[in-house]
Design an enzyme around this catalytic site. Structure first.
Site, PDB file in Angstrom:
ATOM      1  N   ARG A 294      56.546  23.419 -26.903  1.00 50.34           N
ATOM      2  CA  ARG A 294      57.247  23.573 -28.246  1.00 50.34           C
ATOM      3  C   ARG A 294      56.474  23.562 -29.405  1.00 50.34           C
ATOM      4  NH1 ARG A 294      58.284  18.345 -26.214  1.00 50.34           N
ATOM      5  NH2 ARG A 294      57.389  16.500 -27.156  1.00 50.34           N
ATOM      6  N   ASP A 295      57.051  23.694 -30.592  1.00 50.01           N
ATOM      7  CA  ASP A 295      56.740  23.360 -31.960  1.00 50.01           C
ATOM      8  C   ASP A 295      55.661  24.567 -32.397  1.00 50.01           C
ATOM      9  OD1 ASP A 295      58.047  21.141 -31.726  1.00 50.01           O
ATOM     10  OD2 ASP A 295      56.124  19.741 -31.555  1.00 50.01           O
TER      11      ASP A 295
ATOM     12  N   GLU B 145      52.136  17.060 -30.555  1.00 50.45           N
ATOM     13  CA  GLU B 145      53.272  17.721 -30.885  1.00 50.45           C
ATOM     14  C   GLU B 145      52.509  18.336 -32.482  1.00 50.45           C
ATOM     15  OE1 GLU B 145      56.921  15.345 -29.464  1.00 50.45           O
ATOM     16  OE2 GLU B 145      56.067  14.429 -31.349  1.00 50.45           O
TER      17      GLU B 145
ATOM     18  N   TRP C 241      57.477   7.225 -35.054  1.00 47.20           N
ATOM     19  CA  TRP C 241      58.703   7.318 -33.907  1.00 47.20           C
ATOM     20  C   TRP C 241      58.987   5.870 -33.381  1.00 47.20           C
ATOM     21  CZ3 TRP C 241      62.325  10.407 -33.787  1.00 47.20           C
ATOM     22  CH2 TRP C 241      62.268  11.693 -34.197  1.00 47.20           C
TER      23      TRP C 241
ATOM     24  N   ASN D 238      63.801  14.723 -39.372  1.00 50.37           N
ATOM     25  CA  ASN D 238      62.586  14.542 -39.020  1.00 50.37           C
ATOM     26  C   ASN D 238      61.481  15.651 -39.507  1.00 50.37           C
ATOM     27  OD1 ASN D 238      64.104  14.757 -36.469  1.00 50.37           O
ATOM     28  ND2 ASN D 238      62.097  15.155 -35.780  1.00 50.37           N
ATOM     29  N   ASP D 239      60.882  16.294 -38.503  1.00 47.76           N
ATOM     30  CA  ASP D 239      59.875  17.056 -38.874  1.00 47.76           C
ATOM     31  C   ASP D 239      59.925  18.113 -39.942  1.00 47.76           C
ATOM     32  OD1 ASP D 239      59.312  15.804 -36.571  1.00 47.76           O
ATOM     33  OD2 ASP D 239      58.502  17.770 -35.435  1.00 47.76           O
TER      34      ASP D 239
ATOM     35  N   TRP E 149      70.455  12.400 -41.258  1.00 48.58           N
ATOM     36  CA  TRP E 149      68.965  12.299 -40.613  1.00 48.58           C
ATOM     37  C   TRP E 149      67.971  13.573 -40.831  1.00 48.58           C
ATOM     38  CZ3 TRP E 149      65.625   9.178 -38.019  1.00 48.58           C
ATOM     39  CH2 TRP E 149      64.580   9.687 -37.113  1.00 48.58           C
TER      40      TRP E 149
HETATM   41  C1  FRU Z   1      58.086  15.650 -33.490  1.00 49.74           C
HETATM   42  C2  FRU Z   1      59.000  16.296 -32.550  1.00 49.74           C
HETATM   43  C3  FRU Z   1      58.727  17.715 -31.988  1.00 49.74           C
HETATM   44  C4  FRU Z   1      60.165  18.315 -31.653  1.00 49.74           C
HETATM   45  C5  FRU Z   1      61.074  17.653 -32.547  1.00 49.74           C
HETATM   46  C6  FRU Z   1      62.211  17.443 -32.207  1.00 49.74           C
HETATM   47  O1  FRU Z   1      58.509  14.856 -34.132  1.00 49.74           O
HETATM   48  O2  FRU Z   1      59.389  15.310 -31.120  1.00 49.74           O
HETATM   49  O3  FRU Z   1      57.746  17.703 -31.059  1.00 49.74           O
HETATM   50  O4  FRU Z   1      60.261  19.709 -32.010  1.00 49.74           O
HETATM   51  O5  FRU Z   1      60.535  16.431 -32.921  1.00 49.74           O
HETATM   52  O6  FRU Z   1      63.129  16.691 -33.187  1.00 49.74           O
END
Ligand code: FRU
Length: 501
Positions: A154-155, A209, A307, A26-27, A24
């Site tokens: 975060r981020d 985010e 999402w 994501n970001d 998997w």
């Molecule tokens: C965005 C997010 C971020 C977080 C990450 C967790 O898609 O929700 O805010 O850091 O993914 O996987």
């Protein structure tokens, strides 16, 4: 909805887009160009193909097109998950985590603390550093370096600010549930001082985010810089679910001031159309830009998923592609500064021979199949002038009743991407969608540049002023392209189709 007769599980794996081999993602995280290599770190579950065990996966490329998956860069442990963040080259060794002669790469990531940690439930910013050019990483012993006692902080996106207010590191991060981008400064990446916050503003239909903040020349003039703040939100996008918005304005080293905010406060559904979006489609999220890209280029990569259904898309053993890297610029259009996004020139540069290059085609109330066999991975460039047709456009990845419709309705001023008959849509109730975006003719024309891959379409309209990205899951053999004009006339002034594999 057509049943998919795809025979092997790899059928949807993109040819042009990065995917992890069998896990998997994501970001995108920590995007940086360093010592001749583009590094793409990313949110990764090293143990499966749904979200979980968040760690930083890693891939490298010399040219933004061929990516090599590397071992996991920063794995989660029993105390924390490694959420999104960025990487900077600390060339002066301001952090002291390297040496003056061998300065470090420093990753600033979000520690999402787990039950075994005394900080369980909180999110704070932490450092890791690499002394071998980004391949292996050590966590800083003094983590976290910035803690607001918040569960949704975060981020962090860190960059070097050099301007009127001085020279220091700046971090843009989010207080996700307050719809705020918070800015901090630091001399050494370890001690952070609060500067200001931005938001709520424009779209606030979901948590904020993954922010980014950078300057770009306006109309190519290096003496006229404008700042761009991007922030992703989930849900609350213009066609539902995850999406990214941007603001233009000024950053004086302390505070970002927007000149493009339409409204502030709670989301007003009618105003979603007026906001500036990085992408109007359903599948472009968590986009951030590279640090230190050569020649001052600003190159951004987004995660090509939503999402709403991210964990259910029908791919295996991998899940989720990255979108194609985009080069960003600013242009004045109708008196406003707008972000232009175009796929980096490196993509497709080795496949320059179009299979179709047509003279103008006049269409009247018809759908015409283009008689060429191009394969499933294509770049389609089409230039339309409207006539009397209510709607005109193209159908891609088509065969029989299957196809993805990319149309323009000039009367309503809408660009349309209809994936209701695009292939497998049954895996989630919300997937079969008709997504639209506002579009205006420029010099009487509508220009589309469409990148088609095994599981996606990315539509760049009007020279990159408007982008619409959607995942699709068509039958492998549905590779046809048609053009159409409904209820009247339209002209395809030019059409080229280039196979990209
Ligand atoms: C965005 C997010 C971020 C977080 C990450 C967790 O898609 O929700 O805010 O850091 O993914 O996987």
């Amino acid at each position: 909805m057509t049943a998919v007769t795809t025979t092997h599980p790899e059928a949807f794996r993109p040819a042009l887009h990065y995917t992890a081999r069998n896990t998997w993602l994501n970001d995108p995280n920590g995007l940086i160009h360093h010592q001749g290599l583009y590094h793409l770190y990313y949110q990764n579950n090293p143990l499966g193909n749904t979200w979980g065990n968040m760690s930083w996966g890693h891939a490298t490329s010399e040219d933004l097109t061929d990516w090599t998956e590397q071992p996991v860069a920063i794995p989660c442990d029993e105390q924390e998950e490694i959420f999104s963040g960025s990487v900077v080259f600390d060339s002066q060794n301001s952090s002291g985590l390297g040496t003056e002669t061998a300065p470090p790469l420093v990753a600033i990531y979000t520690s999402a603390y787990k039950e075994a940690s005394p900080l369980n439930g909180l999110q704070a910013q932490s450092l890791a550093y690499s002394l071998d050019g980004g391949f292996t990483w050590k966590k800083y012993a003094g983590n976290p370096v910035l803690d607001r006692n918040s569960a949704n902080f975060r981020d962090p996106k860190v960059f070097r600010y050099d301007g009127g207010a001085g020279s220091y590191w700046v971090m843009a991060a989010v207080e996700a549930e307050e719809y705020k981008v918070v800015l901090y400064k630091s001399e050494d990446l370890k001690t952070w001082e609060y500067l200001s916050s931005f938001g709520p503003a424009n779209a606030t239909g979901g948590i904020w985010e993954c922010p980014d903040l950078f300057a770009l020349p306006v109309d190519g003039n290096p003496l006229e810089l404008k700042w761009v703040l991007t922030v992703n939100l989930n849900p609350g996008g213009p066609n539902g679910g995850s999406a990214g918005q941007y603001f233009t304005g000024d950053f004086d080293g302390i505070k970002f001031t927007s000149d493009s905010t339409v409204t502030s406060g709670k989301q007003d559904h009618d105003r979603l159309q007026e906001y500036d979006w990085l992408d109007w489609g359903r599948d472009y999220y968590a986009a951030v830009s590279f640090s230190d890209a050569p020649d001052g280029r600003r190159i951004m990569i987004g995660w090509m998923n939503n999402w709403d259904y991210a964990n259910q898309i029908p791919t295996s053993p991998w899940r989720s592609p990255m979108a194609l890297p985009r080069e960003l610029s600013l242009a004045t259009i109708d008196g406003r500064t707008r972000l232009l996004q175009n796929v980096v020139e490196e993509v497709g540069s080795r496949h320059a021979a179009p299979a179709v290059r047509s003279q103008p085609i006049h269409l009247t109330g018809e759908t015409r199949r283009i008689p060429a066999s191009v394969g499933p991975v294509q770049l389609i460039e089409a230039d339309f002038t409207p006539g009397t047709a209510e709607e005109f456009g193209l159908i891609v990845r088509g065969s029989g009743s299957e196809g993805t419709r990319i149309g323009i309705n000039p009367g309503q001023g809408r660009l349309i991407l209809d994936r209701t008959a695009s292939g497998d849509t049954d895996f989630h109730d919300g997937f079969a969608s008709v997504d639209t975006a506002p579009i205006k003719a420029r010099d009487g024309r509508y220009r589309l540049k469409i990148y088609v891959d095994h599981c996606s379409v990315e539509v760049f309209a009007q020279h990159g002023q408007l982008v619409l990205t959607d995942l699709i899951f068509p039958n492998e053999t549905s590779t046809g392209v048609s053009i159409y004009a409904d209820g009247g006339s339209a002209t395809v002034e030019s059409l080229t189709i280039t196979p990209l594999v």
